[in-house]
Design an enzyme around this catalytic site. Structure first.
Site, PDB file in Angstrom:
ATOM      1  N   LYS A 117       0.866  -1.181   0.000  1.00 26.58           N
ATOM      2  CA  LYS A 117       0.000   0.000   0.000  1.00 26.58           C
ATOM      3  C   LYS A 117       0.902   1.230   0.000  1.00 26.58           C
ATOM      4  CE  LYS A 117      -2.197   1.728   3.823  1.00 26.58           C
ATOM      5  NZ  LYS A 117      -1.609   3.085   3.865  1.00 26.58           N
ATOM      6  N   GLU A 186      -9.419   7.479   3.905  1.00 31.60           N
ATOM      7  CA  GLU A 186      -9.300   7.790   5.337  1.00 31.60           C
ATOM      8  C   GLU A 186      -9.836   9.190   5.632  1.00 31.60           C
ATOM      9  OE1 GLU A 186      -5.495   6.981   7.115  1.00 31.60           O
ATOM     10  OE2 GLU A 186      -6.065   7.909   9.017  1.00 31.60           O
TER      11      GLU A 186
HETATM   12  O1  KIV Z   1      -0.869   2.469   8.584  1.00 35.82           O
HETATM   13  C1  KIV Z   1      -2.067   2.304   8.772  1.00 35.82           C
HETATM   14  O2  KIV Z   1      -2.516   1.798   9.786  1.00 35.82           O
HETATM   15  C2  KIV Z   1      -2.997   2.757   7.732  1.00 35.82           C
HETATM   16  C3  KIV Z   1      -4.455   2.581   7.992  1.00 35.82           C
HETATM   17  C4  KIV Z   1      -4.959   3.686   8.825  1.00 35.82           C
HETATM   18  C5  KIV Z   1      -5.231   2.426   6.736  1.00 35.82           C
HETATM   19  O3  KIV Z   1      -2.579   3.254   6.729  1.00 35.82           O
END
Ligand code: KIV
Length: 294
Positions: A117, A186
């Protein structure tokens, strides 16, 4: 032979959106948590850079290094969860160039991540395309992106004006076109997240983005009540792990101090004749000791 892993496949995640089945994602940063998440039927595990403020003691996610992200990802992956493991790309690991982004995404995959991600759009769209071209699935992240919160004016909800909401929708479409398999939204208004969700064929995973997202994610330490301080308004606590941990530790300390722990059932045995031989020429230990005859 090592135990076979039955992981959720990416097409199944896409199918969940089409079927209207909500996708459940949690963050996790270690092996036992990943095992528990898997046993609880969680679909996606994000080894989030939120480890920075939840387990590593930093004030923000920004200081998290690739070394730390890789170590945490490998601990989670070794649990062989059914959930897809998504390694979060830390700040500085993908901003400089497509080449560096691909190299760091590869490191997370070698550590056991099924996907990565990364936060943002704009120049990051090219990073997504490069990583996807390298054969690594990418989850996008829009709205409040904590790594660049300073640029956003702080840890605040995003997309609250018509212009900002339009930009969010535009960015989401760009990330989809670049090959993201899903998108975290978010801290954006529920109505804006609903519009983005309807406009994409890939699933959206909301955190503070209302009920219309295709799935929801919460941070492990928030949802289980390990964090007890002030939390964002979207956090709901489903357990009181901090309270239970404090109770357990206080009871342990009290029993050690009173002598109630360890008891006979916690001790190893030695045969009476071996004990006699062992103690033969040693001075006696006072008989008052409770463990003398164990
Ligand atoms: O790092 C994380 O926990 C996140 C979530 C808030 C989606 O990016």
């Amino acid at each position: 032979m090592s135990e076979q892993r039955e992981a959720l496949a990416l097409p199944e995640v896409a199918a969940m959106k089409r079927a209207g089945t909500k996708i459940v994602m949690v963050t996790a940063y270690d092996h036992p948590s990943a095992r528990l998440a898997s046993e609880a039927g969680i679909d996606l595990i994000l080894v989030g850079d939120s480890a920075g403020n939840n387990v590593l003691g930093y004030d923000t996610t920004v200081p998290v290094s690739m070394g730390e992200a890789t170590m945490l990802t490998s601990a989670v992956a070794r649990a062989k969860p059914r959930a897809l493991v998504i390694g979060d790309m830390p700040f500085g690991s993908f901003q400089a160039s497509d080449t560096e982004a691909v190299a760091n995404a590869v490191s997370l995959v070698k550590a056991g991540a099924d996907a990565v991600k990364l936060e943002g759009a704009g120049p990051m769209v090219s990073r997504v395309r490069a990583i996807v071209d390298a054969g690594i699935p990418v989850m996008g992240h829009l709205g409040l992106t904590p790594q660049t919160a300073t640029m956003l004016g702080g840890m605040k909800a995003q997309g609250r004006t018509a212009i900002a909401a339009r930009q969010l929708l535009h960015d989401a479409r760009q990330l989809e076109a670049a090959g993201c398999f899903s998108l975290v939204l978010e801290a954006v208004p529920a109505q804006v997240a609903a519009r983005v969700t309807r406009s994409l064929t890939i699933p959206t995973i909301g955190i503070g983005a209302g009920p219309s997202c295709d799935g929801q994610v919460l941070v492990w330490h928030d949802l289980l009540g390990i964090n007890e301080g002030v939390t964002p308004r979207f956090v709901k606590r489903y357990a009181d792990v901090a309270g239970e941990t404090r109770r357990g530790l206080t009871a342990f300390a009290a029993e050690v101090r009173s002598g109630a722990y360890p008891a006979e059932e916690h001790a190893y045995k030695i045969a009476a004749d071996e004990l006699r031989a062992f103690e033969a020429d040693l001075p006696a230990i006072p008989d008052a000791e409770v463990w003398r005859d164990w």
